[in-house]
Design an enzyme around this catalytic site. Structure first.
Site, PDB file in Angstrom:
ATOM      1  CE1 TYR A 237      -8.673   5.634   0.184  1.00 34.48           C
ATOM      2  CE2 TYR A 237      -9.595   7.738  -0.532  1.00 34.48           C
ATOM      3  CZ  TYR A 237      -9.063   6.498  -0.840  1.00 34.48           C
ATOM      4  OH  TYR A 237      -8.914   6.115  -2.153  1.00 34.48           O
TER       5      TYR A 237
ATOM      6  CE1 TYR B 281      10.813   5.110   1.593  1.00 30.85           C
ATOM      7  CE2 TYR B 281      11.986   3.540   0.224  1.00 30.85           C
ATOM      8  CZ  TYR B 281      11.469   3.904   1.451  1.00 30.85           C
ATOM      9  OH  TYR B 281      11.626   3.075   2.528  1.00 30.85           O
TER      10      TYR B 281
END
Ligand code: UDP
Length: 314
Positions: A145, A159
């Site tokens: 996780y 991005y």
């Protein structure tokens, strides 16, 4: 505005869905229901502004029409779930984040990543500001996780930097409230359901480890405010009131009038010893801080669990 919310049938995602629909927005929930539950959003079925797509966002997706926001909440989030669903968790936070970033890019949409206080691991700095890089064991059981969420943050920033995508990252600290699955294994859901069923309250370790619990409506308010800014660095959202787990167990026992005894069980591997958000950024940037105090929030949550358990018993 039109929002695509992955994990929108989950605990936090469904509350965000409620909030956005109540403000007149359109919402597409994308969820594969492995830890989410359609019952959390079933009340919107006849709302024309609502759409449900049963899909695993770790696989490629194509959505017809315009989208203004992609909000990525899909992921198992309870330690019990992500230990069982280790590969699924790694995939949804890596491939799923990549796919959802791609979706935002192709739609020229804004993007919000649900990250986590687990990126700080077992923190050596206390409280934890966003500038802290964390102390994570990559090969420990929680690594599936923690590391995949760290990757999710990294690719979101890439991005932002490379493709000028308009991104946000929220680091969510322990959250509780109605719709936290009864059997999801997290501490609030375990202790409340155990107390209501007069089963022993399981406290792991000696209960001296701490967490800071925020009520879900406070978190949703913070997320909505973050979406209204153009701030692209991570923002902690959490309650700056630290409690030991033993204190929490005693409080839940008292609020439920339960006869249950508190029993100590082994501490899971790599369980963080302390966790407390530094929320200075959220305070300044979002004019946000949690409003709901723990007793009031637990009372509402207990009432919801009572309803659920009665419905199951019928
Ligand atoms: N915990 C506990 N009893 C339980 C479940 C959890 O004492 O039945 C402890 C757990 O070891 C951790 C804390 O409560 O120290 C919070 O656990 P949770 O799984 O809710 O979330 P975490 O913050 O560890 O991701």
């Amino acid at each position: 505005m039109k929002y695509a919310i992955t994990g929108g049938a989950g605990f936090i995602g469904s509350h965000l869905t409620d909030r956005l629909l109540s403000e007149g927005h359109k919402v597409i929930v994308i969820d594969n229901l492995i830890t989410g539950n359609f019952n959390n959003i079933a009340h919107h079925q006849n709302n024309q502004n609502f759409e449900f797509i049963h899909h695993n966002v770790s696989n490629h997706m194509h959505i017809i029409g315009e989208i203004d926001w992609v909000v990525h909440f899909a992921s198992p989030a309870s330690p019990v779930d992500y230990l069982q669903l280790s590969i699924e968790t790694l995939k949804v936070n890596s491939l799923g984040t990549h796919n959802t970033l791609g979706l935002a890019r192709v739609k020229s949409a804004k993007y919000l990543l649900a990250s986590t206080s687990e990126v700080y691991g077992d923190p050596e700095i206390h409280p934890q500001p966003e500038t802290y890089w964390g102390n994570v064991n990559p090969i420990g059981p929680r690594g599936v996780y923690d590391e995949s969420k760290r990757f999710a943050e990294a690719i979101t920033m890439a991005y932002y930097n490379k493709h000028d995508l308009d991104t946000r990252i929220v680091r969510i600290f322990n959250c509780y409230g109605p719709r936290l699955r009864i059997n999801d294994g997290r501490v609030v859901s375990n202790l409340i359901s155990q107390a209501l069923e007069n089963k022993p309250l399981t406290v792991y370790g000696d209960g001296s480890q701490t967490r800071s619990f925020q009520y879900v409506s406070d978190l949703v308010e913070g997320i909505v405010r973050l979406m209204q800014t153009d701030y692209h660095l991570p923002v902690n959202l959490g309650n700056p009131q630290e409690r030991t787990i033993l204190e929490l167990a005693k409080l839940i026992k008292e609020l439920t009038n339960s006869q249950s005894e508190i029993v100590l069980q082994p501490l899971p591997i790599d369980d963080p010893k302390r966790r407390l958000p530094d929320i200075s950024v959220a305070k300044k940037l979002l004019k946000w801080e949690p409003k709901k105090d723990l007793v009031a929030g637990l009372k509402e949550t207990i009432a919801w669990y009572q309803q659920q358990l009665t419905a199951v018993a019928k």
